[in-house]
Design a protein around this motif. Structure first.
Motif, PDB file in Angstrom:
ATOM      1  N   ALA A 158       0.820  -1.212   0.000  1.00 28.45           N
ATOM      2  CA  ALA A 158       0.000   0.000   0.000  1.00 28.45           C
ATOM      3  C   ALA A 158       0.854   1.262   0.000  1.00 28.45           C
ATOM      4  O   ALA A 158       0.339   2.350   0.203  1.00 28.45           O
ATOM      5  N   LYS A 159       2.145   1.107  -0.232  1.00 26.64           N
ATOM      6  CA  LYS A 159       3.042   2.260  -0.245  1.00 26.64           C
ATOM      7  C   LYS A 159       3.554   2.499  -1.664  1.00 26.64           C
ATOM      8  O   LYS A 159       3.673   1.579  -2.469  1.00 26.64           O
ATOM      9  N   LEU A 160       3.847   3.742  -1.913  1.00 30.37           N
ATOM     10  CA  LEU A 160       4.380   4.154  -3.200  1.00 30.37           C
ATOM     11  C   LEU A 160       5.646   4.969  -2.944  1.00 30.37           C
ATOM     12  O   LEU A 160       5.635   5.921  -2.165  1.00 30.37           O
ATOM     13  N   HIS A 161       6.717   4.571  -3.584  1.00 30.58           N
ATOM     14  CA  HIS A 161       8.010   5.239  -3.418  1.00 30.58           C
ATOM     15  C   HIS A 161       8.240   6.137  -4.630  1.00 30.58           C
ATOM     16  O   HIS A 161       8.363   5.648  -5.758  1.00 30.58           O
ATOM     17  N   ILE A 162       8.296   7.447  -4.380  1.00 34.94           N
ATOM     18  CA  ILE A 162       8.400   8.427  -5.467  1.00 34.94           C
ATOM     19  C   ILE A 162       9.762   9.121  -5.384  1.00 34.94           C
ATOM     20  O   ILE A 162      10.113   9.709  -4.361  1.00 34.94           O
ATOM     21  N   PHE A 163      10.489   9.031  -6.475  1.00 32.34           N
ATOM     22  CA  PHE A 163      11.777   9.713  -6.614  1.00 32.34           C
ATOM     23  C   PHE A 163      11.612  10.826  -7.635  1.00 32.34           C
ATOM     24  O   PHE A 163      11.107  10.601  -8.746  1.00 32.34           O
ATOM     25  N   ILE A 164      12.023  12.038  -7.249  1.00 33.39           N
ATOM     26  CA  ILE A 164      11.922  13.204  -8.138  1.00 33.39           C
ATOM     27  C   ILE A 164      13.327  13.680  -8.479  1.00 33.39           C
ATOM     28  O   ILE A 164      14.174  13.826  -7.594  1.00 33.39           O
ATOM     29  N   ALA A 165      13.554  13.943  -9.765  1.00 35.64           N
ATOM     30  CA  ALA A 165      14.893  14.357 -10.185  1.00 35.64           C
ATOM     31  C   ALA A 165      14.812  15.437 -11.256  1.00 35.64           C
ATOM     32  O   ALA A 165      13.839  15.509 -12.022  1.00 35.64           O
ATOM     33  N   HIS A 166      15.838  16.257 -11.279  1.00 32.27           N
ATOM     34  CA  HIS A 166      16.069  17.175 -12.385  1.00 32.27           C
ATOM     35  C   HIS A 166      17.525  16.969 -12.807  1.00 32.27           C
ATOM     36  O   HIS A 166      18.451  17.526 -12.209  1.00 32.27           O
ATOM     37  N   LEU A 167      17.700  16.094 -13.819  1.00 33.71           N
ATOM     38  CA  LEU A 167      19.044  15.708 -14.213  1.00 33.71           C
ATOM     39  C   LEU A 167      19.718  16.825 -15.013  1.00 33.71           C
ATOM     40  O   LEU A 167      19.078  17.743 -15.525  1.00 33.71           O
ATOM     41  N   LYS A 168      21.020  16.699 -15.142  1.00 30.96           N
ATOM     42  CA  LYS A 168      21.847  17.719 -15.814  1.00 30.96           C
ATOM     43  C   LYS A 168      21.385  17.911 -17.255  1.00 30.96           C
ATOM     44  O   LYS A 168      21.134  16.951 -17.985  1.00 30.96           O
ATOM     45  N   ALA A 169      21.249  19.141 -17.655  1.00 33.38           N
ATOM     46  CA  ALA A 169      20.853  19.459 -19.020  1.00 33.38           C
ATOM     47  C   ALA A 169      22.076  19.466 -19.941  1.00 33.38           C
ATOM     48  O   ALA A 169      23.225  19.469 -19.489  1.00 33.38           O
ATOM     49  N   ASP A 173      29.362  16.853 -24.152  1.00 34.50           N
ATOM     50  CA  ASP A 173      30.129  16.298 -23.038  1.00 34.50           C
ATOM     51  C   ASP A 173      30.541  17.415 -22.087  1.00 34.50           C
ATOM     52  O   ASP A 173      30.831  18.535 -22.540  1.00 34.50           O
ATOM     53  N   PRO A 174      30.591  17.152 -20.787  1.00 33.59           N
ATOM     54  CA  PRO A 174      30.390  15.849 -20.123  1.00 33.59           C
ATOM     55  C   PRO A 174      28.963  15.645 -19.591  1.00 33.59           C
ATOM     56  O   PRO A 174      28.740  14.862 -18.688  1.00 33.59           O
ATOM     57  N   ASN A 175      27.964  16.385 -20.158  1.00 33.65           N
ATOM     58  CA  ASN A 175      26.615  16.365 -19.568  1.00 33.65           C
ATOM     59  C   ASN A 175      25.949  14.985 -19.610  1.00 33.65           C
ATOM     60  O   ASN A 175      25.337  14.569 -18.619  1.00 33.65           O
ATOM     61  N   PRO A 176      26.014  14.216 -20.726  1.00 36.57           N
ATOM     62  CA  PRO A 176      25.431  12.868 -20.680  1.00 36.57           C
ATOM     63  C   PRO A 176      26.060  11.991 -19.606  1.00 36.57           C
ATOM     64  O   PRO A 176      25.360  11.206 -18.948  1.00 36.57           O
ATOM     65  N   ALA A 177      27.382  12.145 -19.410  1.00 35.84           N
ATOM     66  CA  ALA A 177      28.050  11.361 -18.367  1.00 35.84           C
ATOM     67  C   ALA A 177      27.578  11.782 -16.982  1.00 35.84           C
ATOM     68  O   ALA A 177      27.447  10.949 -16.073  1.00 35.84           O
ATOM     69  N   LYS A 178      27.314  13.068 -16.800  1.00 36.09           N
ATOM     70  CA  LYS A 178      26.797  13.530 -15.509  1.00 36.09           C
ATOM     71  C   LYS A 178      25.405  12.955 -15.251  1.00 36.09           C
ATOM     72  O   LYS A 178      25.068  12.576 -14.123  1.00 36.09           O
ATOM     73  N   ARG A 179      24.571  12.903 -16.309  1.00 37.17           N
ATOM     74  CA  ARG A 179      23.247  12.301 -16.141  1.00 37.17           C
ATOM     75  C   ARG A 179      23.358  10.818 -15.760  1.00 37.17           C
ATOM     76  O   ARG A 179      22.599  10.311 -14.935  1.00 37.17           O
ATOM     77  N   GLU A 180      24.307  10.139 -16.388  1.00 31.65           N
ATOM     78  CA  GLU A 180      24.507   8.724 -16.051  1.00 31.65           C
ATOM     79  C   GLU A 180      24.946   8.574 -14.601  1.00 31.65           C
ATOM     80  O   GLU A 180      24.491   7.667 -13.881  1.00 31.65           O
ATOM     81  N   PHE A 181      25.806   9.483 -14.136  1.00 30.58           N
ATOM     82  CA  PHE A 181      26.246   9.447 -12.748  1.00 30.58           C
ATOM     83  C   PHE A 181      25.061   9.670 -11.800  1.00 30.58           C
ATOM     84  O   PHE A 181      24.912   8.985 -10.780  1.00 30.58           O
ATOM     85  N   GLU A 182      24.200  10.622 -12.162  1.00 32.59           N
ATOM     86  CA  GLU A 182      23.021  10.886 -11.335  1.00 32.59           C
ATOM     87  C   GLU A 182      22.084   9.678 -11.305  1.00 32.59           C
ATOM     88  O   GLU A 182      21.521   9.325 -10.252  1.00 32.59           O
TER      89      GLU A 182
END
Length: 632
Positions: A158-169, A173-182
């Protein structure tokens, strides 16, 4: 909340025969109307509620949020820390022109812009944790654990686990790698900390341009536990950036500078050409049970698929209308993403059934009510019974939909034999919080009463002789009605009711002051009277019948055999000498009576001595023998 139609429930992860059969039952039941919890993710573009730009676009935000009327709202790009989060609550959500009724979840100020979650009390209870200890180097993840208000606090389903993110725009490079790290930070934490079977939503502005990015791979790849493994509920994977094939799922940007129906507030612009905003789900959201994805409910709100590389406010007008198109254009440079989940079923049932005391052979039934008592919205519930010995009921499995009232089931107690009957009926269901319920069953079965003139055996007829007396010499007699073996069988044999009587034959016989009476361990006793007033000599006879039945206080009582007494009384003086049996003639039946009297005259009554005095000498001796023979 929105009402959606589901043609059939999806298949479930449980594999018991009950579940498998019940899922088939749900399919056969046809389309069912389900109500879903609506969850929204929205990048609201650097909102702090303090500047003129925010003031200008707040009416548009209110228009959008009122139309969505979601149960849980997750936003990105809050600025100004808690003040900005509070401003969105008061100036947009709970404003008089907004949807109203929201509460803000706990907020932690992290680096750069922040996330916030809002929910409607009465539907959910929020217990919030924030992964502030897992910095990404850009913006922190926000984690919120939601529990439906009506459910057991210890029930994970009966629980819902919600994760909210605003990944690197950014695509360079290196922004896709930063998103992968996040993304990796999320997976590491989820695998280590989420409970087994967790229902997970991972949502926000991910700034992903393609499912070939490393961050997408991290989100969706298989790991040791897969507690945090995600999937796209609409399975729209590929290269979303500048791709008309994904026009229907693009979320950024809903405006072009030349199409703005309002003042510019720093929008990215460029038209609808990117899918940056997502709501990703765990496999448990698609297993057919508990929190469940409502089919076809995922959408980029306002995107009709006909505005690739242009503004949402441009022609053709979206189905939500031009006012909504202009509001979406002015509210933010992202579209809100919407998903709907059906909630778990909630089991409610009668706690006990009391069958009371009934008689052997009576059909003893009680109604068991079982309900999917989840407040709408809720998932359907499948359930079955385990019924104890001495009781029976219908064979499941059964299906219960929320807001449909209780299902009623007839439970029967065996009345084949007397005794105490009790046990626990167990309801096992696919509901959560809890999934089972115990129903205590109890009752007793009584043997029918056994009417008799005697205490130890059933004898339905007896004689009651008032004797031979002169007028005025008769005494009242007692007639007894027994309940055979009641003292032995009690408390499993009810009382015997003697509820009426009748006398047939000579009317001189009667029952004195008859009143209904019970026979239990002791008999019911009635006084019988012979009225000899003005009676002539002779023999008087009648039959007294007592009408009996079971104690009518208990269901299943029946009328029982009548108990009868043959009544007799004799007034001497009208019989010939030697007529010792007083039948009006000297015949063979008188011989043994005459012989017995000659052998022991003192044992006879004066009336019999007089009848046997054949020669009139006031003696009973051998001299009376020849006259007796002559009387034949």
């Amino acid at each position: 909340m929105r009402r959606i139609e589901s043609a059939r429930p999806p298949t479930g992860r449980r594999t018991s025969p009950m579940i498998a059969t019940s899922l088939a039952l749900a399919v056969l039941a046809g389309p069912q109307s389900l109500v879903a919890i609506e969850i929204v993710s929205y990048n609201i573009l650097n909102y702090d509620g303090s500047g003129s730009c925010d003031t200008d676009r707040e009416p548009s935000l209110r228009t959008v949020m009122s139309a969505l009327d979601a149960d849980i709202v997750c936003v990105q790009e809050i600025v100004g820390a808690a003040a900005g989060a509070n401003a969105f609550l008061t100036r947009v959500l709970n404003h008089a022109a907004g949807p109203g009724g929201y509460t803000r979840a706990p907020f932690i100020n992290g680096p750069d812009t922040d996330n916030a979650l809002y929910f409607r009390p009465g539907i959910v209870v929020e217990t919030s944790l924030n992964i502030s200890t897992q910095p990404t180097g850009v913006r922190d993840w926000s984690y919120h654990r939601i529990r439906l208000e009506e459910y057991d606090v210890g029930t994970e389903d009966a629980k819902l686990h919600i994760f909210i993110a605003h990944l690197k725009a950014g695509s360079d490079d290196p922004n896709p790698a930063k998103r992968e790290f996040e993304a990796d930070k999320y997976r590491d934490w989820a695998e280590a900390n989420l409970p087994d079977g967790a229902n997970v939503l991972c949502l926000g502005d991910f700034n992903l341009r393609s499912s070939n990015e490393g961050a997408w791979t991290v989100f969706t790849e298989t790991r040791a536990t897969n507690k945090g493994q995600l999937q796209d509920p609409i399975n729209q994977v590929g290269t979303w950036h500048n791709s008309p094939g994904f026009a229907g799922v693009h979320t950024q940007a809903p405006q072009l500078p030349q199409n703005l129906p309002c003042s510019s507030c720093g929008y990215s612009g460029g038209g609808m050409d990117d899918r940056f905003d997502f709501i990703l789900t765990s496999a448990t959201i698609h297993d057919g049970l508990n929190f469940e994805y409502a089919p076809n409910s995922y959408s980029a709100f306002g995107n009709d698929g006909n505005h690739y590389n242009t503004s949402i406010s441009a022609l053709p007008v979206i189905p939500e209308g031009q006012v909504m198109a202009d509001a979406l254009t002015c509210a933010s440079d992202h579209l809100p993403v919407v998903i709907e989940l059906t909630a778990p079923a909630l089991l409610s049932a009668t706690s006990s059934l009391n069958f009371g005391s009934v008689y052997v052979g009576f059909v003893a039934e009680q109604t068991l009510e079982v309900e999917n008592a989840a407040p709408a919205p809720a998932h359907f519930m499948i359930y079955d019974f385990t019924i104890p010995a001495d009781f029976s009921g219908p064979a499941g499995p059964f299906l219960a939909f929320a807001d449909n009232g209780p299902n009623q089931h007839t439970i029967t107690m065996s009345t084949a034999a007397s005794g105490t009957k009790f046990g626990t009926l167990v309801i096992d269901s696919t509901a959560v919080g809890p999934s089972s319920a115990n129903v205590f069953l109890a009752g007793s079965v009584l043997d029918h009463a056994v009417p008799s003139t005697q205490s130890g055996n059933q004898v339905l007829t007896a004689g009651l002789d008032f004797g031979t007396h002169a007028v005025g010499g008769f005494s009242d007699q007692n007639a007894e009605v027994h309940n055979v073996d009641h003292a032995i069988n009690s408390p499993f044999q009810a009382a015997l009711e003697v509820y009426d009587h009748n006398v047939t034959g000579d009317p001189r016989f009667s029952v004195v002051g008859f009143a209904p009476a019970d026979a239990t361990d002791t008999p019911a006793v009635f006084t019988v009277h012979f009225d000899d007033t003005g009676a002539a000599p002779g023999a008087y006879n009648a039959v007294l019948e007592f009408l009996t039945r079971d104690d009518t206080a208990f269901p299943g009582s029946v009328n029982l055999d009548n108990v009868s007494y043959d009544l007799s009384a004799t007034i001497p003086g009208a019989f010939p000498k030697g007529d010792l049996n007083r039948n009006g003639a000297v015949d063979l039946p008188d011989i043994p009576l005459f012989v017995d009297l000659l052998l022991d005259p003192a044992a006879a009554t004066p009336e019999d001595q007089d009848l046997a005095d054949m020669n009139g000498d006031t003696m009973n001796d051998g001299l009376d023998l020849q006259p007796f023979v002559d009387a034949f």
